[in-house]
Design a protein around this motif. Structure first.
Motif, PDB file in Angstrom:
ATOM      1  N   LEU A 297       0.827  -1.202   0.000  1.00  0.00           N
ATOM      2  CA  LEU A 297       0.000   0.000   0.000  1.00  0.00           C
ATOM      3  C   LEU A 297       0.864   1.256   0.000  1.00  0.00           C
ATOM      4  O   LEU A 297       0.561   2.227  -0.703  1.00  0.00           O
ATOM      5  CB  LEU A 297      -0.917  -0.011   1.224  1.00  0.00           C
ATOM      6  CG  LEU A 297      -1.803   1.225   1.421  1.00  0.00           C
ATOM      7  CD1 LEU A 297      -2.717   1.422   0.224  1.00  0.00           C
ATOM      8  CD2 LEU A 297      -2.601   1.103   2.714  1.00  0.00           C
ATOM      9  N   MET A 298       1.938   1.236   0.770  1.00  0.00           N
ATOM     10  CA  MET A 298       2.838   2.387   0.810  1.00  0.00           C
ATOM     11  C   MET A 298       3.445   2.643  -0.563  1.00  0.00           C
ATOM     12  O   MET A 298       3.548   3.788  -1.008  1.00  0.00           O
ATOM     13  CB  MET A 298       3.946   2.152   1.834  1.00  0.00           C
ATOM     14  CG  MET A 298       4.915   3.310   1.967  1.00  0.00           C
ATOM     15  SD  MET A 298       6.361   2.859   2.934  1.00  0.00           S
ATOM     16  CE  MET A 298       7.051   1.562   1.895  1.00  0.00           C
ATOM     17  N   SER A 299       3.835   1.584  -1.265  1.00  0.00           N
ATOM     18  CA  SER A 299       4.402   1.749  -2.607  1.00  0.00           C
ATOM     19  C   SER A 299       3.389   2.368  -3.557  1.00  0.00           C
ATOM     20  O   SER A 299       3.732   3.249  -4.353  1.00  0.00           O
ATOM     21  CB  SER A 299       4.870   0.393  -3.145  1.00  0.00           C
ATOM     22  OG  SER A 299       5.864  -0.160  -2.320  1.00  0.00           O
ATOM     23  N   LEU A 300       2.139   1.926  -3.464  1.00  0.00           N
ATOM     24  CA  LEU A 300       1.099   2.479  -4.329  1.00  0.00           C
ATOM     25  C   LEU A 300       0.835   3.951  -4.022  1.00  0.00           C
ATOM     26  O   LEU A 300       0.499   4.726  -4.913  1.00  0.00           O
ATOM     27  CB  LEU A 300      -0.187   1.671  -4.175  1.00  0.00           C
ATOM     28  CG  LEU A 300      -0.143   0.221  -4.661  1.00  0.00           C
ATOM     29  CD1 LEU A 300      -1.444  -0.493  -4.340  1.00  0.00           C
ATOM     30  CD2 LEU A 300       0.143   0.163  -6.158  1.00  0.00           C
ATOM     31  N   LEU A 301       0.988   4.332  -2.758  1.00  0.00           N
ATOM     32  CA  LEU A 301       0.775   5.731  -2.379  1.00  0.00           C
ATOM     33  C   LEU A 301       1.942   6.613  -2.784  1.00  0.00           C
ATOM     34  O   LEU A 301       1.750   7.759  -3.211  1.00  0.00           O
ATOM     35  CB  LEU A 301       0.556   5.822  -0.858  1.00  0.00           C
ATOM     36  CG  LEU A 301      -0.730   5.218  -0.301  1.00  0.00           C
ATOM     37  CD1 LEU A 301      -0.685   5.219   1.220  1.00  0.00           C
ATOM     38  CD2 LEU A 301      -1.947   5.975  -0.796  1.00  0.00           C
ATOM     39  N   VAL A 302       3.152   6.093  -2.661  1.00  0.00           N
ATOM     40  CA  VAL A 302       4.353   6.909  -2.822  1.00  0.00           C
ATOM     41  C   VAL A 302       4.777   7.046  -4.280  1.00  0.00           C
ATOM     42  O   VAL A 302       5.204   8.130  -4.705  1.00  0.00           O
ATOM     43  CB  VAL A 302       5.496   6.322  -1.962  1.00  0.00           C
ATOM     44  CG1 VAL A 302       6.833   6.948  -2.334  1.00  0.00           C
ATOM     45  CG2 VAL A 302       5.209   6.548  -0.486  1.00  0.00           C
ATOM     46  N   LEU A 303       4.660   5.984  -5.047  1.00  0.00           N
ATOM     47  CA  LEU A 303       5.190   6.011  -6.420  1.00  0.00           C
ATOM     48  C   LEU A 303       4.612   7.147  -7.269  1.00  0.00           C
ATOM     49  O   LEU A 303       5.370   7.812  -7.990  1.00  0.00           O
ATOM     50  CB  LEU A 303       4.947   4.659  -7.101  1.00  0.00           C
ATOM     51  CG  LEU A 303       5.982   3.576  -6.799  1.00  0.00           C
ATOM     52  CD1 LEU A 303       5.575   2.254  -7.432  1.00  0.00           C
ATOM     53  CD2 LEU A 303       7.363   3.996  -7.310  1.00  0.00           C
ATOM     54  N   PRO A 304       3.301   7.408  -7.237  1.00  0.00           N
ATOM     55  CA  PRO A 304       2.809   8.549  -8.027  1.00  0.00           C
ATOM     56  C   PRO A 304       3.413   9.882  -7.596  1.00  0.00           C
ATOM     57  O   PRO A 304       3.607  10.778  -8.421  1.00  0.00           O
ATOM     58  CB  PRO A 304       1.296   8.522  -7.779  1.00  0.00           C
ATOM     59  CG  PRO A 304       1.000   7.113  -7.394  1.00  0.00           C
ATOM     60  CD  PRO A 304       2.193   6.654  -6.623  1.00  0.00           C
ATOM     61  N   LEU A 305       3.716  10.017  -6.309  1.00  0.00           N
ATOM     62  CA  LEU A 305       4.308  11.263  -5.813  1.00  0.00           C
ATOM     63  C   LEU A 305       5.779  11.391  -6.210  1.00  0.00           C
ATOM     64  O   LEU A 305       6.328  12.497  -6.202  1.00  0.00           O
ATOM     65  CB  LEU A 305       4.180  11.331  -4.288  1.00  0.00           C
ATOM     66  CG  LEU A 305       2.755  11.262  -3.725  1.00  0.00           C
ATOM     67  CD1 LEU A 305       2.781  11.281  -2.206  1.00  0.00           C
ATOM     68  CD2 LEU A 305       1.916  12.424  -4.250  1.00  0.00           C
ATOM     69  N   TYR A 306       6.404  10.279  -6.542  1.00  0.00           N
ATOM     70  CA  TYR A 306       7.800  10.286  -6.975  1.00  0.00           C
ATOM     71  C   TYR A 306       7.968  10.722  -8.440  1.00  0.00           C
ATOM     72  O   TYR A 306       9.057  11.143  -8.835  1.00  0.00           O
ATOM     73  CB  TYR A 306       8.403   8.888  -6.838  1.00  0.00           C
ATOM     74  CG  TYR A 306       8.924   8.542  -5.463  1.00  0.00           C
ATOM     75  CD1 TYR A 306       8.890   9.465  -4.417  1.00  0.00           C
ATOM     76  CD2 TYR A 306       9.464   7.289  -5.194  1.00  0.00           C
ATOM     77  CE1 TYR A 306       9.371   9.140  -3.160  1.00  0.00           C
ATOM     78  CE2 TYR A 306       9.950   6.967  -3.939  1.00  0.00           C
ATOM     79  CZ  TYR A 306       9.908   7.886  -2.932  1.00  0.00           C
ATOM     80  OH  TYR A 306      10.399   7.570  -1.692  1.00  0.00           O
ATOM     81  N   ILE A 307       6.905  10.603  -9.222  1.00  0.00           N
ATOM     82  CA  ILE A 307       7.033  10.794 -10.672  1.00  0.00           C
ATOM     83  C   ILE A 307       7.556  12.179 -11.056  1.00  0.00           C
ATOM     84  O   ILE A 307       8.441  12.291 -11.914  1.00  0.00           O
ATOM     85  CB  ILE A 307       5.688  10.481 -11.364  1.00  0.00           C
ATOM     86  CG1 ILE A 307       5.394   8.984 -11.256  1.00  0.00           C
ATOM     87  CG2 ILE A 307       5.710  10.910 -12.827  1.00  0.00           C
ATOM     88  CD1 ILE A 307       4.059   8.574 -11.819  1.00  0.00           C
TER      89      ILE A 307
END
Length: 218
Positions: free
Chosen positions: A158-168
């Motif tokens: 869940l953390m990966s799904l939340l964070v990855l879009p913010l990393y783009i």
């Protein structure tokens, strides 16, 4: 604060979950890319900025769940929330410790790995500059994701799904600066955008992360 920073850095080096894991993943990814796309120097040189930035992003992502999880499991996080130091400061120190043990080694290793990918000689300094500017944002954004999922079972996905879009955005601007630098073009606009993202993350996300931790511990 300094003792907390030193404690987190020491734990990361002893456990190997931050320093060794991220750097090892970065090395493996960059080493495998030429086997997948071919050894042609021109092709590797063209994709090198993106590959190096994607590798750095994923390497930072690997150890994010350890920012608060260990403290939550042994009860240290409850003590930190009631300590006479601001929780926002605790979050910022933990994010800084994550950057020192994960992001900074990637910055140091990037030139050597860029050589494996035939990175243009004019792009090396921009790769180092963008990683120095951008990787702190990855750690602070990641600390926000870790705070949102602290205490959840199997919260890593869940953390990966939340964070990855913010990393783009950081990924896009970082790779664009390196591409423009390699081609001799102006890099001011994407570099300023990347720096703005990092400054915003450092200034705002510790407050959001602290609020998320307080909610999780109620």
């Amino acid at each position: 604060m300094i003792r907390l920073l030193w404690r987190d850095i020491t734990l990361a080096f002893r456990s190997g979950g931050g320093f060794g894991l991220g750097l090892g993943f970065f090395l493996i990814l960059v080493t495998l890319v030429p086997f997948g796309v071919g050894p042609e120097g021109d092709m590797l040189s063209a994709i090198a900025p993106g590959i190096l930035w994607v590798g750095a992003l994923l390497a930072c992502l690997l150890s994010l769940d350890r920012i608060f999880a260990l403290d939550f499991e042994d009860g240290s996080l409850d003590l930190l929330t009631t300590a006479p130091i601001p929780l926002e400061g605790v979050v910022a120190v933990k994010a800084l410790a994550h950057w020192i043990t994960t992001g900074l080694p990637l910055v140091i290793a990037a030139p050597a790995l860029g050589f494996l990918l035939h990175l243009e000689s004019t792009a090396y300094r921009w790769m180092i500059v963008t990683l120095l500017i951008g990787t702190p944002a990855l750690s602070f954004i990641g600390s926000f994701g870790a705070a949102l999922t602290v205490g959840l079972k199997r919260g890593g996905l869940l953390m990966s799904l939340l964070v990855l879009p913010l990393y783009i955005p950081t990924l896009i601007f970082g790779a664009e600066v390196v591409r423009r630098g390699a081609g001799g073009f102006l890099v001011g606009t994407p570099l300023a955008m990347q720096a703005g993202i990092t400054l915003g993350a450092v200034a705002l996300l510790p407050f959001a992360s602290a609020a998320a931790i307080r909610v999780a511990l109620r």
